[in-house]
Design an enzyme around this catalytic site. Structure first.
Site, PDB file in Angstrom:
ATOM      1  N   PRO A  16      -2.860 -10.025  70.210  1.00 53.71           N
ATOM      2  CA  PRO A  16      -3.359  -9.818  68.677  1.00 53.71           C
ATOM      3  C   PRO A  16      -3.137  -8.186  68.029  1.00 53.71           C
ATOM      4  O   PRO A  16      -2.648  -8.618  67.562  1.00 53.71           O
ATOM      5  CB  PRO A  16      -5.342  -9.972  69.141  1.00 53.71           C
ATOM      6  CG  PRO A  16      -4.977 -10.750  70.921  1.00 53.71           C
ATOM      7  CD  PRO A  16      -3.798 -10.238  71.261  1.00 53.71           C
ATOM      8  N   TYR A  17      -3.238  -7.273  69.045  1.00 60.34           N
ATOM      9  CA  TYR A  17      -2.882  -5.862  68.686  1.00 60.34           C
ATOM     10  C   TYR A  17      -1.539  -5.749  68.534  1.00 60.34           C
ATOM     11  O   TYR A  17      -1.681  -5.219  66.567  1.00 60.34           O
ATOM     12  CB  TYR A  17      -3.417  -4.817  69.649  1.00 60.34           C
ATOM     13  CG  TYR A  17      -3.717  -3.973  69.485  1.00 60.34           C
ATOM     14  CD1 TYR A  17      -4.607  -2.614  69.095  1.00 60.34           C
ATOM     15  CD2 TYR A  17      -2.248  -2.563  69.780  1.00 60.34           C
ATOM     16  CE1 TYR A  17      -4.134  -1.793  67.679  1.00 60.34           C
ATOM     17  CE2 TYR A  17      -2.328  -1.772  69.474  1.00 60.34           C
ATOM     18  CZ  TYR A  17      -2.935  -1.089  68.553  1.00 60.34           C
ATOM     19  OH  TYR A  17      -2.391   0.165  68.580  1.00 60.34           O
ATOM     20  N   SER A  18      -0.354  -5.810  69.204  1.00 62.85           N
ATOM     21  CA  SER A  18       0.415  -5.619  68.632  1.00 62.85           C
ATOM     22  C   SER A  18       0.695  -6.655  67.371  1.00 62.85           C
ATOM     23  O   SER A  18       1.368  -6.574  66.062  1.00 62.85           O
ATOM     24  CB  SER A  18       1.707  -6.002  69.367  1.00 62.85           C
ATOM     25  OG  SER A  18       1.544  -7.070  69.936  1.00 62.85           O
ATOM     26  N   SER A  30      -0.868  -7.579  64.483  1.00 69.58           N
ATOM     27  CA  SER A  30      -2.129  -7.291  63.447  1.00 69.58           C
ATOM     28  C   SER A  30      -1.023  -5.638  63.264  1.00 69.58           C
ATOM     29  O   SER A  30      -1.132  -5.499  62.443  1.00 69.58           O
ATOM     30  CB  SER A  30      -3.678  -6.851  63.988  1.00 69.58           C
ATOM     31  OG  SER A  30      -3.417  -5.660  64.970  1.00 69.58           O
ATOM     32  N   LYS A  31      -0.388  -5.010  64.281  1.00 68.61           N
ATOM     33  CA  LYS A  31       0.260  -3.880  64.125  1.00 68.61           C
ATOM     34  C   LYS A  31       1.764  -3.858  62.871  1.00 68.61           C
ATOM     35  O   LYS A  31       2.241  -3.143  62.190  1.00 68.61           O
ATOM     36  CB  LYS A  31      -0.304  -2.837  64.525  1.00 68.61           C
ATOM     37  CG  LYS A  31      -1.129  -2.668  66.096  1.00 68.61           C
ATOM     38  CD  LYS A  31      -1.545  -1.298  64.438  1.00 68.61           C
ATOM     39  CE  LYS A  31      -3.131  -0.794  64.690  1.00 68.61           C
ATOM     40  NZ  LYS A  31      -3.344   0.237  63.914  1.00 68.61           N
TER      41      LYS A  31
END
Length: 281
Positions: free
Chosen positions: A155-157, A159-160
């Protein structure tokens, strides 16, 4: 006499706080977005008139619009030299086990919140006809994770990665106004976000994931011990601001050649094999 006005989201801790203090030390007035009045009071007391709090959550469109209107009136014809979109969170865990709402929360903060803030403050950066002040700049905080996606941090990667793509398109649109937009993609920075990364390794997690997640947490702990100090990173952000034509996507990490540049020369499937062996998948 201030050198100009800077807007930084997520200014209460970590990278945001370090950048706030750096720009104030360099003679700028910093407008920092905060979610809590207590943080606004604390930073105002510490920095006096050089710090001006803006109270909004990046997922609250009405609050963003309200504060943007207030700032426009306060600046009274002046603009912003720089917008640093820093506010962000990290949602972690196996994709299989995460609700889609967890992904929505990740994107609401890291991407859609960033877009909402950018759009609201674009006029103060010079995105208006017959602008009477020098166009400002935008620095969006991305991550090396956008280029090196690790398992269980999808999710984090992702979104970035979306932030990277958004910034590239935005920069090319804003050429008509002379506003530059770039990303900085840091590796581990010594900030409180490391303490917030929690991967569930409890009994409710399927056994196929449990041991792998524990190994990944050990790797995260190891990387956090070799993280870049937030103040040193803030120096890099300030240098990017001062540079006329900075890198459009600046990867900032210790031992960059071995941890990033060298990996660009290795086939992705080979890197998959390294990760499989390292985490004993």
């Amino acid at each position: 006499m201030t050198k100009g006005n800077i807007l930084i989201t997520g200014a209460s801790t970590g990278i945001g706080l370090a950048c706030t203090e750096k720009f104030i030390d360099e003679g700028y007035t910093v407008y920092g977005s905060l979610r809590k009045q207590s943080d606004a009071d604390r930073l105002s007391q510490e920095h006096g008139e050089h710090f001006r709090p803006l109270l909004f959550d990046v997922t609250d469109q009405d609050a963003i619009t309200s504060e943007a209107n207030k700032l426009t009136n306060e600046l009274d014809g002046e603009g912003l030299k720089l917008l640093i979109n820093n506010a962000g969170i990290a949602v972690t865990g196996p994709v299989e086990l995460l609700d889609v709402d967890a992904f929505r929360k990740q994107y609401e903060v890291n991407l859609f919140g960033l877009i909402a803030v950018t759009k609201a403050f674009l006029p103060l950066l010079g995105a208006i006809e017959d602008c009477r002040f020098e166009p400002g700049k935008i620095i969006n905080m991305s991550s090396i994770a956008s280029k090196r996606a690790m398992p269980f941090m999808t999710p984090y990667s992702s979104s970035k990665a979306a932030v990277d793509s958004f910034t590239e398109g935005l920069r090319r649109e804003l050429l008509i106004y002379g506003i530059d937009a770039v990303t900085i993609n840091p590796g581990p920075i010594a900030t409180p976000i490391w303490g917030k990364i929690v991967l569930n390794t409890g009994d409710d997690v399927p056994e196929v994931y449990r041991k792998i997640l524990k190994r990944l947490m050990k790797l995260v702990d190891k990387e956090s011990k070799d993280a870049i100090h937030a103040n040193n990173f803030a120096d890099r952000v300030f240098k990017t601001f001062q540079t006329h034509r900075p890198k459009t996507s600046d990867v900032v990490i210790k031992k960059k050649f071995f941890k990033y540049s060298l990996l660009n020369m290795i086939p992705v499937r080979v890197i998959d094999g390294f990760i499989k062996k390292m985490l004993k998948i």
